[in-house]
Write a protein that holds these residues in place. Structure first.
Motif, PDB file in Angstrom:
ATOM      1  N   GLN A  66      -8.100   0.675 -19.873  1.00  0.00           N
ATOM      2  CA  GLN A  66      -7.202   0.435 -18.736  1.00  0.00           C
ATOM      3  C   GLN A  66      -7.990  -0.220 -17.607  1.00  0.00           C
ATOM      4  N   ALA A  67      -7.495  -1.351 -17.109  1.00  0.00           N
ATOM      5  CA  ALA A  67      -8.175  -2.054 -16.022  1.00  0.00           C
ATOM      6  C   ALA A  67      -8.267  -1.161 -14.794  1.00  0.00           C
ATOM      7  N   MET A  68      -9.355  -1.310 -14.028  1.00  0.00           N
ATOM      8  CA  MET A  68      -9.524  -0.491 -12.822  1.00  0.00           C
ATOM      9  C   MET A  68      -8.330  -0.623 -11.882  1.00  0.00           C
ATOM     10  N   ILE A  69      -7.857  -1.845 -11.709  1.00  0.00           N
ATOM     11  CA  ILE A  69      -6.734  -2.045 -10.791  1.00  0.00           C
ATOM     12  C   ILE A  69      -5.492  -1.290 -11.259  1.00  0.00           C
ATOM     13  N   ALA A  70      -5.294  -1.202 -12.565  1.00  0.00           N
ATOM     14  CA  ALA A  70      -4.135  -0.487 -13.108  1.00  0.00           C
ATOM     15  C   ALA A  70      -4.262   1.012 -12.845  1.00  0.00           C
ATOM     16  N   ARG A  71      -5.472   1.556 -12.918  1.00  0.00           N
ATOM     17  CA  ARG A  71      -5.679   2.983 -12.631  1.00  0.00           C
ATOM     18  C   ARG A  71      -5.328   3.303 -11.180  1.00  0.00           C
ATOM     19  N   VAL A  72      -5.708   2.405 -10.270  1.00  0.00           N
ATOM     20  CA  VAL A  72      -5.392   2.615  -8.858  1.00  0.00           C
ATOM     21  C   VAL A  72      -3.886   2.511  -8.630  1.00  0.00           C
ATOM     22  N   LEU A  73      -3.258   1.510  -9.224  1.00  0.00           N
ATOM     23  CA  LEU A  73      -1.811   1.353  -9.077  1.00  0.00           C
ATOM     24  C   LEU A  73      -1.066   2.550  -9.659  1.00  0.00           C
ATOM     25  N   ASP A  74      -1.558   3.088 -10.762  1.00  0.00           N
ATOM     26  CA  ASP A  74      -0.930   4.248 -11.386  1.00  0.00           C
ATOM     27  C   ASP A  74      -0.925   5.435 -10.429  1.00  0.00           C
ATOM     28  N   ALA A  75      -2.079   5.685  -9.785  1.00  0.00           N
ATOM     29  CA  ALA A  75      -2.172   6.804  -8.842  1.00  0.00           C
ATOM     30  C   ALA A  75      -1.246   6.598  -7.650  1.00  0.00           C
ATOM     31  N   LEU A  76      -1.250   5.398  -7.087  1.00  0.00           N
ATOM     32  CA  LEU A  76      -0.428   5.125  -5.909  1.00  0.00           C
ATOM     33  C   LEU A  76       1.057   5.185  -6.228  1.00  0.00           C
ATOM     34  N   SER A  77       1.438   4.657  -7.382  1.00  0.00           N
ATOM     35  CA  SER A  77       2.867   4.601  -7.718  1.00  0.00           C
ATOM     36  C   SER A  77       3.443   5.975  -8.016  1.00  0.00           C
ATOM     37  N   GLN A  78       2.583   6.958  -8.277  1.00  0.00           N
ATOM     38  CA  GLN A  78       3.056   8.319  -8.521  1.00  0.00           C
ATOM     39  C   GLN A  78       2.985   9.203  -7.280  1.00  0.00           C
ATOM     40  N   ALA A  79       2.441   8.682  -6.185  1.00  0.00           N
ATOM     41  CA  ALA A  79       2.314   9.465  -4.955  1.00  0.00           C
ATOM     42  C   ALA A  79       3.613   9.361  -4.159  1.00  0.00           C
ATOM     43  N   PRO A  80       4.287  10.486  -3.889  1.00  0.00           N
ATOM     44  CA  PRO A  80       5.584  10.438  -3.207  1.00  0.00           C
ATOM     45  C   PRO A  80       5.544   9.784  -1.825  1.00  0.00           C
ATOM     46  N   ALA A  81       4.384   9.771  -1.190  1.00  0.00           N
ATOM     47  CA  ALA A  81       4.285   9.208   0.164  1.00  0.00           C
ATOM     48  C   ALA A  81       4.344   7.688   0.180  1.00  0.00           C
ATOM     49  N   ILE A  82       4.116   7.056  -0.968  1.00  0.00           N
ATOM     50  CA  ILE A  82       4.039   5.594  -1.018  1.00  0.00           C
ATOM     51  C   ILE A  82       5.403   5.013  -1.362  1.00  0.00           C
ATOM     52  N   ALA A  83       5.855   4.068  -0.533  1.00  0.00           N
ATOM     53  CA  ALA A  83       7.162   3.449  -0.743  1.00  0.00           C
ATOM     54  C   ALA A  83       7.066   2.091  -1.416  1.00  0.00           C
ATOM     55  N   MET A 112       0.657  22.074   1.300  1.00  0.00           N
ATOM     56  CA  MET A 112       1.043  20.677   1.432  1.00  0.00           C
ATOM     57  C   MET A 112       2.548  20.563   1.685  1.00  0.00           C
ATOM     58  N   THR A 113       2.889  19.632   2.546  1.00  0.00           N
ATOM     59  CA  THR A 113       4.292  19.502   2.894  1.00  0.00           C
ATOM     60  C   THR A 113       5.027  18.531   1.993  1.00  0.00           C
ATOM     61  N   GLY A 114       4.288  17.585   1.373  1.00  0.00           N
ATOM     62  CA  GLY A 114       4.946  16.562   0.575  1.00  0.00           C
ATOM     63  C   GLY A 114       5.618  15.534   1.458  1.00  0.00           C
ATOM     64  N   HIS A 115       6.171  14.485   0.844  1.00  0.00           N
ATOM     65  CA  HIS A 115       6.768  13.397   1.617  1.00  0.00           C
ATOM     66  C   HIS A 115       8.018  12.880   0.920  1.00  0.00           C
ATOM     67  N   ASP A 116       8.972  12.484   1.725  1.00  0.00           N
ATOM     68  CA  ASP A 116      10.061  11.648   1.256  1.00  0.00           C
ATOM     69  C   ASP A 116       9.614  10.202   1.475  1.00  0.00           C
ATOM     70  N   PRO A 117       9.493   9.403   0.408  1.00  0.00           N
ATOM     71  CA  PRO A 117       8.973   8.050   0.584  1.00  0.00           C
ATOM     72  C   PRO A 117       9.814   7.195   1.511  1.00  0.00           C
ATOM     73  N   HIS A 118      11.116   7.436   1.558  1.00  0.00           N
ATOM     74  CA  HIS A 118      11.974   6.648   2.440  1.00  0.00           C
ATOM     75  C   HIS A 118      11.742   7.036   3.891  1.00  0.00           C
ATOM     76  N   GLU A 119      11.390   8.294   4.119  1.00  0.00           N
ATOM     77  CA  GLU A 119      11.124   8.762   5.473  1.00  0.00           C
ATOM     78  C   GLU A 119       9.724   8.361   5.913  1.00  0.00           C
ATOM     79  N   ALA A 120       8.731   8.542   5.030  1.00  0.00           N
ATOM     80  CA  ALA A 120       7.345   8.249   5.390  1.00  0.00           C
ATOM     81  C   ALA A 120       7.088   6.755   5.401  1.00  0.00           C
TER      82      ALA A 120
END
Length: 268
Positions: free
Chosen positions: A43-60, A1-9
């Protein structure tokens, strides 16, 4: 995996958390109006999804599509934590999922790339998100996450899923879509026409024309060929991304799905 800079991606994650017309069976089973607010192990389902997305380096940044009546986001357990990691914006849901996605993308003219996810995907992880976006990187148009039947059945032999059948492969959707340029909007607009048939593979295939329907019926097309032909119909390059995670294919559409997700999380 190459990973991402969120500011670049610069991926903007659009999370669909709206309510379909009528009573949602999952929400009703837990005494809620909105399925996204149903809690799993506190934990609400929506919070679980937000938790995963907010920890993913590709997401800005994250854009949540919800009804106004869902109430303040910060009152939902787990949402405030996600907001400490990334900007979270909220927009009003349109009458359909595809219309909501179109409106959210069209309102953000300067955002180069989008990830579309749903709030009823509580097993989503940052690794799934990173892997999918790594594999989608550089592909024009739209990329769609899929999971092979054997991957799902190896992990969950008794699971009942709806599968799309191609030559040499059967796959299930994973509720993740990447749009890497503005041509991807054509795919979203096409989806608006066929959205009601999303759980009916035959009718879905028929929307792509009689020759493609015959090819689908006879399993003449590999996944790559089918997506290439589909891209011509929707006027947008389309790519299938196979993910190696059985849990990526598990969303919560009915109370039995919710029970299964609770069992999976309890076993961790």
């Amino acid at each position: 995996m190459t990973g991402h800079d969120p500011h670049e991606a610069g991926y903007t994650a659009i999370v669909i958390a709206g309510k379909r017309p009528g009573t949602d069976p999952v929400a009703a089973a837990r005494g809620q109006t909105y399925k996204a607010l149903v809690e799993i192990h506190g934990q609400a389902m929506i919070a679980r999804v937000l938790d995963a997305l907010s920890q993913a380096p590709a997401i800005a940044r994250i854009v949540l599509v919800t009804e106004d009546a869902i109430g303040p986001l910060d009152a939902i357990p787990g949402v405030a934590e996600a907001k400490t990691r990334l900007p979270v914006e909220r927009v009003r849901a349109a009458p359909t999922i595809s219309a909501s996605v179109c409106a959210a993308i069209e309102a953000r003219e300067n955002d180069p790339r989008f990830l579309i996810a749903t709030a009823d995907h509580p097993l989503l992880t940052k690794d799934m998100v990173n892997d999918f976006l790594d594999r989608s990187q550089g592909k024009p148009g739209v990329s769609i996450a899929l999971v092979a039947r054997e991957t799902i059945e190896d992990a969950y032999p008794q699971m009942q899923r709806t599968y799309l059948k191609f030559r040499g492969a059967e796959v299930s959707g994973a509720n993740l879509f990447a749009i890497n340029d503005r041509s991807g909007l054509n795919a979203v607009r096409f989806w608006e026409k066929v959205e009601a048939n999303r759980k009916r593979p035959w009718k879905l295939a028929a929307a792509f024309g009689p020759l493609n329907l015959i090819g689908f019926a006879l399993k003449l097309f590999s996944i790559d060929t089918a997506f290439r032909r589909a891209g011509k119909i929707v006027r947008c390059p389309a790519h299938a991304i196979l993910l190696p995670y059985a849990n990526a294919a598990i969303d919560v559409d009915k109370p039995s799905d919710l029970e299964q997700v609770e069992a999976i999380l309890a076993a961790r």
